[in-house]
Design a protein around this motif. Structure first.
Motif, PDB file in Angstrom:
ATOM      1  N   GLU A  97       0.534  -0.799  -0.300  1.00 41.32           N
ATOM      2  CA  GLU A  97       0.109   0.066  -0.169  1.00 41.32           C
ATOM      3  C   GLU A  97       0.771   0.668  -0.143  1.00 41.32           C
ATOM      4  OE1 GLU A  97      -2.726   0.795  -0.152  1.00 41.32           O
ATOM      5  OE2 GLU A  97      -3.830  -1.004  -0.374  1.00 41.32           O
ATOM      6  N   ARG A  98       2.233   1.913   0.799  1.00 45.68           N
ATOM      7  CA  ARG A  98       2.497   1.986   0.730  1.00 45.68           C
ATOM      8  C   ARG A  98       3.142   2.677   0.122  1.00 45.68           C
ATOM      9  NH1 ARG A  98       7.641   3.853   0.832  1.00 45.68           N
ATOM     10  NH2 ARG A  98       8.414   1.808   0.925  1.00 45.68           N
ATOM     11  N   ARG A  99       4.033   2.219  -0.624  1.00 46.90           N
ATOM     12  CA  ARG A  99       4.933   1.638  -2.401  1.00 46.90           C
ATOM     13  C   ARG A  99       4.154   1.879  -3.278  1.00 46.90           C
ATOM     14  NH1 ARG A  99       9.147  -1.787  -3.275  1.00 46.90           N
ATOM     15  NH2 ARG A  99       9.049  -0.793  -5.257  1.00 46.90           N
ATOM     16  N   LEU A 100       2.487   1.227  -3.459  1.00 51.69           N
ATOM     17  CA  LEU A 100       1.496   2.051  -4.189  1.00 51.69           C
ATOM     18  C   LEU A 100       1.185   2.865  -4.405  1.00 51.69           C
ATOM     19  CD1 LEU A 100      -0.179   0.665  -6.802  1.00 51.69           C
ATOM     20  CD2 LEU A 100      -1.808   0.711  -5.832  1.00 51.69           C
ATOM     21  N   GLU A 101       1.250   3.386  -2.927  1.00 53.77           N
ATOM     22  CA  GLU A 101       0.602   5.612  -3.046  1.00 53.77           C
ATOM     23  C   GLU A 101       1.405   6.129  -3.317  1.00 53.77           C
ATOM     24  OE1 GLU A 101      -1.750   7.871  -2.602  1.00 53.77           O
ATOM     25  OE2 GLU A 101      -2.003   6.185  -2.690  1.00 53.77           O
ATOM     26  N   SER A 102       3.267   5.611  -3.340  1.00 49.23           N
ATOM     27  CA  SER A 102       4.233   6.843  -3.163  1.00 49.23           C
ATOM     28  C   SER A 102       4.320   6.499  -4.828  1.00 49.23           C
ATOM     29  CB  SER A 102       5.426   5.931  -2.083  1.00 49.23           C
ATOM     30  OG  SER A 102       7.001   6.184  -2.829  1.00 49.23           O
ATOM     31  N   GLU A 103       4.257   5.737  -5.607  1.00 50.20           N
ATOM     32  CA  GLU A 103       4.733   5.388  -7.191  1.00 50.20           C
ATOM     33  C   GLU A 103       3.471   6.461  -7.863  1.00 50.20           C
ATOM     34  OE1 GLU A 103       6.170   4.313 -10.316  1.00 50.20           O
ATOM     35  OE2 GLU A 103       6.434   3.910  -8.254  1.00 50.20           O
ATOM     36  N   ARG A 104       1.999   5.919  -7.180  1.00 57.90           N
ATOM     37  CA  ARG A 104       0.598   6.972  -7.238  1.00 57.90           C
ATOM     38  C   ARG A 104       0.824   8.594  -7.101  1.00 57.90           C
ATOM     39  NH1 ARG A 104      -3.473   3.870  -6.474  1.00 57.90           N
ATOM     40  NH2 ARG A 104      -3.070   3.561  -8.908  1.00 57.90           N
ATOM     41  N   ASN A 107       3.272  10.130  -9.967  1.00 55.48           N
ATOM     42  CA  ASN A 107       2.592   9.703 -10.890  1.00 55.48           C
ATOM     43  C   ASN A 107       1.758  10.848 -10.891  1.00 55.48           C
ATOM     44  OD1 ASN A 107       4.154   7.395 -11.836  1.00 55.48           O
ATOM     45  ND2 ASN A 107       1.723   5.639 -11.401  1.00 55.48           N
ATOM     46  N   LEU A 108       1.360  11.285 -10.376  1.00 52.03           N
ATOM     47  CA  LEU A 108       0.076  12.428 -10.192  1.00 52.03           C
ATOM     48  C   LEU A 108       0.942  13.625 -10.327  1.00 52.03           C
ATOM     49  CD1 LEU A 108      -2.016  11.117  -7.605  1.00 52.03           C
ATOM     50  CD2 LEU A 108      -2.929  11.907  -9.803  1.00 52.03           C
ATOM     51  N   HIS A 109       2.316  14.618  -9.207  1.00 47.68           N
ATOM     52  CA  HIS A 109       3.420  15.387  -9.536  1.00 47.68           C
ATOM     53  C   HIS A 109       3.726  14.784 -11.924  1.00 47.68           C
ATOM     54  CE1 HIS A 109       5.641  18.102  -8.201  1.00 47.68           C
ATOM     55  NE2 HIS A 109       6.835  17.081  -8.788  1.00 47.68           N
ATOM     56  N   ALA A 116       0.593  21.262 -16.780  1.00 50.49           N
ATOM     57  CA  ALA A 116       0.873  22.794 -15.834  1.00 50.49           C
ATOM     58  C   ALA A 116      -0.325  23.865 -16.698  1.00 50.49           C
ATOM     59  CB  ALA A 116       1.728  23.250 -14.917  1.00 50.49           C
ATOM     60  N   GLY A 117       0.080  24.099 -18.582  1.00 48.73           N
ATOM     61  CA  GLY A 117      -0.220  25.092 -18.755  1.00 48.73           C
ATOM     62  C   GLY A 117      -1.516  24.906 -19.531  1.00 48.73           C
ATOM     63  N   TRP A 118      -2.185  23.657 -18.772  1.00 49.11           N
ATOM     64  CA  TRP A 118      -3.856  22.996 -19.215  1.00 49.11           C
ATOM     65  C   TRP A 118      -4.810  23.989 -18.866  1.00 49.11           C
ATOM     66  CZ3 TRP A 118      -4.461  17.690 -21.835  1.00 49.11           C
ATOM     67  CH2 TRP A 118      -3.396  17.363 -22.776  1.00 49.11           C
TER      68      TRP A 118
END
Length: 148
Positions: A97-104, A107-109, A116-118
């Motif tokens: 869960e921790r690794r999945l959340e970190s990865e997500r 990805n979101l960042h 950013a320009g949209w």
């Protein structure tokens, strides 16, 4: 086929290209298959090899290799079927869960940087088209993917 179909094929190929394999603190990033499998288990709860095979349309031997590696990494654990069935099921561990959340979050960042320009309207329309595209693929395969 028209030119737009060729452009879509090429651009979807580019979506899956290069990706960093280490995180900010040197933590190894999840590979694509682990990210997708953990995401599915998070949404659906524990699943057996047979259920995973059906969901991913993969041979059980492939899934056995993937889940074994993920168990060794502490991302998954095998548990008795919560519904009392014979087959043991895989469940995401706290580390998974921790690794999945970190990865997500990474990805979101990254997506936030790209978008950013949209405008909010542009991102909403793009998201709607992506969902429709994926949903149509799932409909043709007869295998809808759960969504949060």
């Amino acid at each position: 086929m028209d030119e737009s179909t060729h452009l879509i094929e090429y651009e979807t190929m580019l979506l899956g290209r290069l990706r960093d394999t280490t995180g900010a603190r040197g933590e190894r990033r999840l590979d694509r298959s682990a990210y997708i499998l953990l995401s599915r288990l998070r949404l659906d709860g524990p699943m057996s090899i047979g259920q995973l095979s059906e969901a991913f349309r993969l041979d059980p031997s492939t899934l056995n290799r993937q889940t074994s590696a993920m168990m060794r990494a502490g991302l998954l654990e095998r548990i008795p079927d919560p519904d009392g069935g014979i087959a043991r099921k895989f469940r995401v561990t706290a580390e998974g869960e921790r690794r999945l959340e970190s990865e997500r979050e990474r990805n979101l960042h990254g997506l936030e940087k790209v978008l950013a320009g949209w405008t909010p309207e542009e991102t909403a329309v793009f998201a709607a088209y992506l969902r429709r595209f994926n949903s149509d693929i799932e409909r043709l395969e007869g295998r809808p993917w759960p969504r949060p």
